[in-house]
Design an enzyme around this catalytic site. Structure first.
Site, PDB file in Angstrom:
ATOM      1  CD  GLU A 649      -3.035  -1.010   2.055  1.00 48.39           C
ATOM      2  OE1 GLU A 649      -4.125  -0.794   1.976  1.00 48.39           O
ATOM      3  OE2 GLU A 649      -2.150  -1.067   3.442  1.00 48.39           O
ATOM      4  CD  GLU A 669      -3.294  -6.448   3.331  1.00 49.97           C
ATOM      5  OE1 GLU A 669      -2.752  -5.061   3.996  1.00 49.97           O
ATOM      6  OE2 GLU A 669      -3.472  -7.250   2.839  1.00 49.97           O
TER       7      GLU A 669
END
Length: 796
Positions: A649, A669
């Protein structure tokens, strides 16, 4: 006119309550036995089976569904069982009373559960999927706390039990009942959440502090009188209104405006059970019709999350549920003879009675048990006791109607039942229709990071036993956006404001940080606590290294022992560094990489998250980049190994990404129960396309450097170990161009990204020309081209 019909006209599948039971014990009782949860629940179930008037064993044989209300010990992922518990509580209880049900169910979290489960299984019986069911719930919080406080760990009894067998565990179902904003600012406990709602109510009603305190006391004093006569009460003492609200050693303020005696008492040992079956089954068993109790009306509604409600002083879903149940029963509120309203806090009661026009001193009374502060608040199971009492009223007052209002969450879920001995057919009701109208109401937008002048909307102050205090404020920014903020522990000016007669509506000032929002009585006070600072670089950092080389800044995440995963301190340093980079006119390009050769960044440091500091993220996002709205100068990510989770990210938040040929990219995640919420769910589909992005996000699939290049995730690949050489080469190429042109190009592209129409987007980029026309670099570039010499850029 109710939906009553002759008994002979009832469909055999009509559900009917045929038995109820309650059990309890207090530490001071002479016959106190310190029963386990399963034992206390079994006592209540046995009582309910016997209450049918038939042999308990015969009724037990007919039960094909045993349904348990979830206890506090298993109400959230953070719950614990200090003494252990059976692995299958419904079957543990069933075994104790000789039942072998086909189906065992454990309901969801919430005080609405007893009524909502009864409504559900009444429908199951009517549909023919279940013939007879037992619903139960129990809490032994008083015993558990007593034993853990007075007994050494090795001497405590173990209540663990391996039962096994089928179990339909429905989980917590608590999503939406609270938010990360509330968690970060210490507003997770129901006591605190209800306190801010109660203060909002006081302000709306225009009451002084003393007047509202008196109203709360007068509301609950009659509850205590009922509790004093109830043999199952945890605190069977009648109290006057003045006693309930007068602050003293035994009645301290637990959260403004509540004293201890005004809030639910959870230190109880209580259990309750209900036996429900079809009319046909009841007739087969020969259960006397005088013991039958029918569900005339019911409704279930759900309120908006607390922070999005238009008015924090009210939750209209509760009254809507009562009206919905009355409509199903085809009676008016004036035809209700007995009432029990869930009473964990005063506003839980007033939120129901005020919109319905019920007076606090209604002669029918507002409780059958004595209420949660006095009878007791046995976890999620309180309203099972209310239903048991309602059945008793129906039997002793034939033809009467009893209203039970059960509440879960923070005025979040409401389940209502109307009971009578008068025969009535089952109706599926119209909860969906009622809910659709509620869902159409407007909501309020919220923000994690609030800055500037604001209006104080509501608040509470929670005192600590050591003399400290925690101030919590909910406010609105000028555009109506809502936020939560805390008061600095030493800000006496703000605490004095909150202690005033009515601070709601006051203009305050709020400032955001990674620790959350902080609220102040004035801008002067805010600047006194947090002086304005000019972005600048420190001489050194603990978790990050920087290097300046002319117009180039190199930033290295220096946590190789953690694969350069980020924790709050590292995030704060990176945020500060990028603030300084973007503010420094002599720095034109930045490179971000990770220390060592294993990882660019493995994302969020989960060990820190588990320790409770994971919510501390700068306003500008992970690494000070992922939520930064304006990146006016180029940032190059030099990925030297793993770029996983938050690491990817961060890379995607940069303008360019170059990678070592051994680099790996992924968003894993979902494999640890999280989600890529720092931009991954948005940026990855935009970068690699939705199909590949879904594959990566939903499975945790990783890409190597070659795949990442083909997907458009990176722009160049370096040989092993040479990614910084490549990044510096790219930086040199950018530095060879006009820094003004580079910045204007970045700005124009950022504007165009948000414009869906292509021609409109192209038109928007023409504004870049305005800045270039007055730039020295533009004149220098044209002049250097014409005179055939290298340009001498100034960045101006």
């Amino acid at each position: 006119m109710s939906r009553s019909v002759p008994l002979t006209a009832l469909d055999p599948t009509t559900p009917v309550i045929v038995g109820v039971g309650q059990a309890s014990e207090r530490l001071a009782d002479p016959d106190y036995q310190a029963r386990s949860e399963a034992d206390l629940a079994a006592h209540a179930v046995q009582t309910a089976l016997s209450d049918t008037g038939r042999a308990a064993a015969d009724v037990a044989f007919e039960i094909d569904a045993v349904v348990g209300v979830r206890t506090f010990e298993e109400s959230s992922p953070l719950s614990t069982s200090p003494l252990g518990r059976p692995d299958n509580m419904p079957r543990a209880v069933a075994k104790r009373v000789g039942m072998d049900p086909r189906r065992a169910v454990l309901g969801v979290t919430g005080g609405q559960s007893p009524q909502s489960l009864l409504t559900e299984f009444a429908g199951e019986i009517n549909a023919g999927r279940t013939g007879a069911a037992v619903l139960f719930g129990a809490e032994i919080m008083s015993t558990v706390r007593h034993l853990t406080a007075t007994t050494e760990a090795d001497d405590r009894p173990s209540l663990a039990e391996e039962v096994g067998g089928q179990l339909e565990d429905r989980g917590y179902a608590i999503a939406g009942l609270t938010t990360h904003q509330e968690a970060q600012h210490g507003m997770l406990a129901p006591l605190v959440q209800y306190a801010v709602l109660e203060n909002a109510l006081r302000h709306r009603l225009g009451r002084s502090r003393s007047d509202h305190a008196r109203a709360m006391g007068e509301l609950f004093a009659p509850f205590s009188t009922v509790a004093a006569a109830n043999p199952h009460s945890a605190a069977p003492t009648a109290r006057t209104a003045e006693e309930l609200v007068t602050v003293g050693p035994d009645n301290r303020v637990v959260a403004d405006p509540f004293t201890r005696l005004l809030v639910a008492r959870d230190q109880v040992n209580q259990a309750a059970a209900v036996v429900i079956m079809s009319v046909g089954r009841a007739r087969e068993l020969g259960i006397d019709e005088s013991r039958w109790v029918f569900v005339h009306g019911h409704a279930d509604t759900r309120e908006r999350t607390l922070m999005t409600r238009p008015d924090l002083s009210t939750a209209p879903a509760a009254a809507a549920a009562v009206r919905g149940a009355l409509a199903v029963a085809e009676i008016g509120l004036d035809e209700i003879d007995f009432i029990d309203i869930y009473s964990c806090f005063p506003i839980a009661v007033t939120n129901v009675i005020d919109p319905l026009g019920i007076s606090p001193d209604d002669p029918r009374g507002l409780t059958l048990t004595g209420g949660l502060p006095f009878f007791g608040g046995p976890g999620n199971n309180y309203s099972m006791h209310a239903i048991a009492e309602a059945a008793d009223r129906a039997r002793t007052s034939p033809g009467s109607h009893t209203l039970v209002v059960a509440n879960g969450g923070i005025l979040s879920k409401t389940s209502v039942g109307i009971y009578s001995s008068t025969p009535a057919p089952w109706s599926p009701g119209d909860s969906a229709g009622v809910q659709a109208l509620l869902d159409a109401a407007s909501t309020v937008s919220t923000t994690d990071y609030a800055d500037g002048p604001a209006t104080l909307e509501t608040f509470t102050v929670v005192p600590d036993r050591d003399g400290g205090r925690k101030g919590i404020v909910i406010g609105r920014l000028g555009d109506g956006t809502r936020f939560i903020a805390n008061v600095e522990h030493d800000d006496t000016e703000m605490f004095d404001l909150l202690a005033g007669e009515d601070p709601i509506g006051t203009t305050v000032h709020v400032r955001s940080s990674a620790r959350g929002n902080r609220v102040f009585a004035s801008r002067t006070a805010m600047l006194r606590h947090h002086p304005a600072t000019v972005p600048s670089f420190r001489d050194g950092y603990e978790h990050v290294e920087i290097r300046r080389d002319g117009h180039l800044l190199e930033v290295v995440i220096n946590r190789p022992e953690a694969r350069n995963a980020l924790h709050p301190a590292a995030n704060a340093e990176l945020d500060e560094i990028f603030d300084a980079y973007f503010a420094d006119p002599d720095l034109w390009v930045a490179i971000l990489t990770g220390a060592g050769d294993k990882a660019f960044s493995a994302g969020n440091d989960l060990a820190q998250t588990a320790g409770g500091t994971g919510l501390e993220v700068p306003k500008n996002g992970f690494a000070g980049l992922t939520s930064r709205r304006d990146l006016p100068k180029p940032v190059i990510a030099a990925v030297n190994g793993y770029a996983l989770g938050g690491g990817l990210e961060i890379a995607m938040a940069c303008h360019l990404v170059v990678a070592d040929e051994r680099a790996t990219f992924g968003l894993p995640e979902v494999k640890v129960g999280l989600a890529a919420l720092a931009g991954g769910l948005v940026r990855l589909p935009a970068t690699v396309g939705p199909v590949l992005a879904r594959d990566m996000i939903l499975t945790g699939r990783r890409l190597d450097a070659t795949e990442a290049l083909a997907a458009g995730l990176i722009s160049r690949i370096a040989p092993a170990g040479d990614v910084m050489t490549l990044a510096r080469t790219v930086a040199d190429e950018i530095l060879a161009a006009s820094p003004t042109s580079v910045r204007e190009s970045l700005r124009a592209m950022a504007v165009a990204e948000s414009i869906p129409d292509e021609i409109d987007a192209i038109s928007s980029t023409s504004s870049a020309l305005d800045g270039l026309l007055v730039s020295k670099d533009t004149i220098e570039g044209i002049t250097a081209f014409v005179t055939k010499r290298p340009p001498n850029w100034t960045g101006r």
